[in-house]
Design a protein around this motif. Structure first.
Motif, PDB file in Angstrom:
ATOM      1  N   THR A  59       0.841  -1.188   0.000  1.00 57.23           N
ATOM      2  CA  THR A  59       0.000   0.000   0.000  1.00 57.23           C
ATOM      3  C   THR A  59       0.881   1.246   0.000  1.00 57.23           C
ATOM      4  O   THR A  59       2.101   1.167   0.167  1.00 57.23           O
ATOM      5  N   TRP A  76      -1.850   4.468  -6.500  1.00 58.06           N
ATOM      6  CA  TRP A  76      -2.686   4.292  -5.319  1.00 58.06           C
ATOM      7  C   TRP A  76      -4.108   4.774  -5.563  1.00 58.06           C
ATOM      8  O   TRP A  76      -4.345   5.864  -6.064  1.00 58.06           O
ATOM      9  N   GLY A  77      -5.071   3.968  -5.183  1.00 59.99           N
ATOM     10  CA  GLY A  77      -6.477   4.334  -5.293  1.00 59.99           C
ATOM     11  C   GLY A  77      -6.902   5.220  -4.137  1.00 59.99           C
ATOM     12  O   GLY A  77      -6.084   5.674  -3.326  1.00 59.99           O
ATOM     13  N   LYS A  78      -8.217   5.468  -4.037  1.00 65.85           N
ATOM     14  CA  LYS A  78      -8.725   6.354  -2.995  1.00 65.85           C
ATOM     15  C   LYS A  78      -8.451   5.827  -1.597  1.00 65.85           C
ATOM     16  O   LYS A  78      -8.299   6.593  -0.646  1.00 65.85           O
ATOM     17  N   LYS A  83      -4.568   1.988  -1.444  1.00 69.25           N
ATOM     18  CA  LYS A  83      -4.090   0.652  -1.748  1.00 69.25           C
ATOM     19  C   LYS A  83      -3.831   0.553  -3.239  1.00 69.25           C
ATOM     20  O   LYS A  83      -4.308   1.379  -4.027  1.00 69.25           O
ATOM     21  N   GLU A 139      -4.131   0.039  -6.899  1.00 75.01           N
ATOM     22  CA  GLU A 139      -5.256  -0.142  -7.803  1.00 75.01           C
ATOM     23  C   GLU A 139      -5.107  -1.455  -8.555  1.00 75.01           C
ATOM     24  O   GLU A 139      -3.995  -1.955  -8.758  1.00 75.01           O
ATOM     25  N   LYS A 140      -6.232  -2.016  -8.952  1.00 68.63           N
ATOM     26  CA  LYS A 140      -6.217  -3.328  -9.592  1.00 68.63           C
ATOM     27  C   LYS A 140      -5.309  -3.304 -10.820  1.00 68.63           C
ATOM     28  O   LYS A 140      -5.465  -2.517 -11.730  1.00 68.63           O
ATOM     29  N   LYS A 141      -4.305  -4.169 -10.794  1.00 66.02           N
ATOM     30  CA  LYS A 141      -3.385  -4.288 -11.911  1.00 66.02           C
ATOM     31  C   LYS A 141      -2.792  -5.688 -11.869  1.00 66.02           C
ATOM     32  O   LYS A 141      -2.921  -6.411 -10.888  1.00 66.02           O
TER      33      LYS A 141
END
Length: 263
Positions: free
Chosen positions: A12, A147-149, A152, A154-156
């Motif tokens: 993260t 990093w997403g909101k 963490k 982001e989906k990758k």
């Protein structure tokens, strides 16, 4: 061997501590429990947080097998100590070996730095210096924020990799810890505990793997390996791995090589 330990962080933005080995007390004065669950930045110098965040973002984006960063870590007594941190990106975590820097120019330190794919030196003013042979640090700012909101990843697509921690005090490198992703070589992370690493390596590769592991033990550097992994069904899987050494064990992070299955 320099004073060192193993620390595992999540992937993260906060790089929270998942695990610290017992020798963390000799390195920074904390018990493992005092670090676990806390953001890694809490134990570094505030002036270096921005630089560390840039390097962390690059390591996650690039899924780097090995990099080294020199920065100031906060000791429990409130002082800051220079540390070399070797970072191995391993699927959903970052496996690190942390060394106290007693001398900037000792041979073992130079070997450690030169064996990493990337080496970053964070200066006291927060700027980043790389080895002369590497590209300029401006490339760090070119990486997209992953990093997403929720801060963490982001989906990758994450490359499947697994980590083994090996008993460095045994000649047969007994496995004491394995991550779940060892299933990519058809290994059960619990059943393998207590077995020798060499039980799973093709005999033709034993000598080379042993020499590289001993080199890592004696010089505190990162050894790079390629060998054939033997499954229970006697299938050969070609593996690429990096190994680094601490008081508390050998860290080995592995991934599949291209065209990895041999009949």
């Amino acid at each position: 061997m320099d004073v060192n330990c193993i620390i595992i962080y999540d992937n993260t933005a906060q790089a929270s501590v998942l695990f610290a080995s017992e020798s963390i007390h000799d390195v920074l004065g904390y018990t493992p429990e005092e670090l676990t669950g806390h953001p890694g930045y809490r134990f570094t110098h505030p002036d270096e947080h921005e630089a560390l965040a840039l390097i962390h973002t690059a390591n996650v984006n690039e899924q780097r097998m090995s990099s080294l960063t020199m920065y100031r870590s906060r000791h429990k007594n409130g002082t800051y100590v220079q540390t070399d941190v070797i970072i191995h990106y391993c699927y959903d975590s970052l496996i690190t070996t942390t060394f106290i820097v007693h001398s900037q120019d000792c041979l073992k330190r130079r070997m450690r730095v030169n064996s990493a794919d990337f080496a970053y030196f964070i200066q006291s003013d927060g700027t980043i210096q790389l080895n002369d042979s590497q590209e300029k640090t401006k490339h760090l700012r070119d990486f997209k924020d992953p990093w997403g909101k929720d801060k963490k990843l982001e989906k990758k697509t994450q490359e499947p990799r697994f980590c083994l921690i090996l008993n460095r005090y045994t000649s047969n490198c007994t496995i004491v810890f394995a991550t779940k992703m060892c299933e990519i070589v058809e290994l059960n992370q619990f059943d393998c505990i207590g077995k020798s690493l060499y039980d799973f390596i093709s005999p033709q590769d034993h000598e080379n793997v042993s020499k590289q592991i001993e080199l890592s033990k004696s010089n505190d550097l990162i050894s790079k390996l390629r060998f054939h992994w033997i499954t229970e069904e006697n299938k050969l899987i070609y593996i690429e791995a990096v190994v680094s050494c601490t008081y508390d064990g050998l860290v080995m992070v592995s991934r599949l090589c291209p065209s990895f299955i041999t009949e």
